[in-house]
Design a protein around this motif. Sequence first.
Motif, PDB file in Angstrom:
ATOM      1  N   ALA A   1       0.804  -1.222   0.000  1.00 38.53           N
ATOM      2  CA  ALA A   1       0.000   0.000   0.000  1.00 38.53           C
ATOM      3  C   ALA A   1       0.843   1.281   0.000  1.00 38.53           C
ATOM      4  O   ALA A   1       0.566   2.194  -0.789  1.00 38.53           O
ATOM      5  CB  ALA A   1      -0.972  -0.010   1.187  1.00 38.53           C
TER       6      ALA A   1
ATOM      7  N   VAL B   1       2.372   1.827  -3.517  1.00 37.00           N
ATOM      8  CA  VAL B   1       1.370   2.208  -4.518  1.00 37.00           C
ATOM      9  C   VAL B   1       0.950   3.663  -4.325  1.00 37.00           C
ATOM     10  O   VAL B   1       0.853   4.432  -5.292  1.00 37.00           O
ATOM     11  CB  VAL B   1       0.140   1.278  -4.440  1.00 37.00           C
ATOM     12  N   ALA B   2       0.702   4.048  -3.072  1.00 35.49           N
ATOM     13  CA  ALA B   2       0.259   5.413  -2.787  1.00 35.49           C
ATOM     14  C   ALA B   2       1.318   6.439  -3.197  1.00 35.49           C
ATOM     15  O   ALA B   2       1.009   7.435  -3.865  1.00 35.49           O
ATOM     16  CB  ALA B   2      -0.071   5.551  -1.301  1.00 35.49           C
TER      17      ALA B   2
ATOM     18  N   ALA C   1      -5.362   3.206  -1.873  1.00 35.04           N
ATOM     19  CA  ALA C   1      -4.190   2.437  -1.430  1.00 35.04           C
ATOM     20  C   ALA C   1      -3.936   2.642   0.055  1.00 35.04           C
ATOM     21  O   ALA C   1      -3.640   1.685   0.796  1.00 35.04           O
ATOM     22  CB  ALA C   1      -2.963   2.848  -2.242  1.00 35.04           C
TER      23      ALA C   1
ATOM     24  N   THR D   1       1.915   6.484  -7.075  1.00 39.26           N
ATOM     25  CA  THR D   1       0.768   7.085  -7.756  1.00 39.26           C
ATOM     26  C   THR D   1       0.836   8.607  -7.695  1.00 39.26           C
ATOM     27  O   THR D   1       0.591   9.300  -8.693  1.00 39.26           O
ATOM     28  CB  THR D   1      -0.548   6.606  -7.119  1.00 39.26           C
TER      29      THR D   1
END
Length: 331
Positions: A74, A77-78, A117, A81
């Motif tokens: 997580a 991904v955060a 995320a 992104t």
Amino acid sequence: MIINVVMKLVAGIALMLLVSVVAILFDGADRVIHARMQRRWGPPLFQPFYDILKLLGKENIVPRRAVKWAFNGAPWVAASTMLLLFLYIPIGSLPPILGTEGDLILVIYLLGLAGVAMAIGGFASGNPIANVGAQREMILMMSYELPLAVVVTTMAWVAYKHGIPGQPFSLETFVGMPLWGIVGKMGLLGLLCLFAALLMVVPGETGKGFMDIPEAKTEILEGLIIEYSGTNLALFKITFALRALAMSAIIVALFLPWSLGKVLSLTGPLLFVVDFLWFWVKVFAVQVFGVTFIRTAFGRLKIWQASQFYWVKIAGLSLAGMILLSIDVIL
């Protein structure tokens, strides 16, 4: 073709490194200004850098009941992104590195993906407090998505109706020709409504000030990131800083895109350098008001109050802007 790809790759990596440093620096400035507004001395300007460097050297502790792949994935991904999002934002007179025809739509999805995320990381931790924080993050995200979508679609529709060169959903279109100079008096009032609505989305997106609900240190002890440590926590700290910077940059690109270099009649590389620096000055000013001032001046809302605030007041303000701009276009 290959050279073009390599140049975009190098430029993209350089920009990601730059925005990471700028985001953390602005976060430090936010803490200093926040302290001074409360008549405190506050931490050093570079304190967020010290905190992140310290966390990068710490061990990643994974709870026994956590879903390990989701819990560890997580933060990556955060953060990735949010870094990817800046590749679609024009910076000053420089076009976006990955500019496409639907930048604004993609930007909304990337903002949402970072929030999702973070919520998944909270749910995957297995901690009931983190579960509460993740639920609040999802509720808050669903609340401010409506005014955000109304602002974006209205701006694109107005650009299309006025025949502005370029794609209506491209941020570069609004940088090339700001809407302030082509709408009438009613349209100006509508743009002010949209500007105010998007500015109020910033606290919700960043989770600061009266929207400090998913973390709520005095209530749920950092909420969805309560179980995070080490590199994972450092990535979340970077993500929080990048979210504030990204929302401020989007507001500047949509509503405050004026070029200082052109006003000074500059050309060539000097124009790009001046506008590049001027862009970050405007972003900092927006962030100071949208994050620092608001979180200093107002107390934290309850989750149902925050949801009502966005669904009723801010959504109503954005719809009022849409109606005023629609009437202006028709007339």
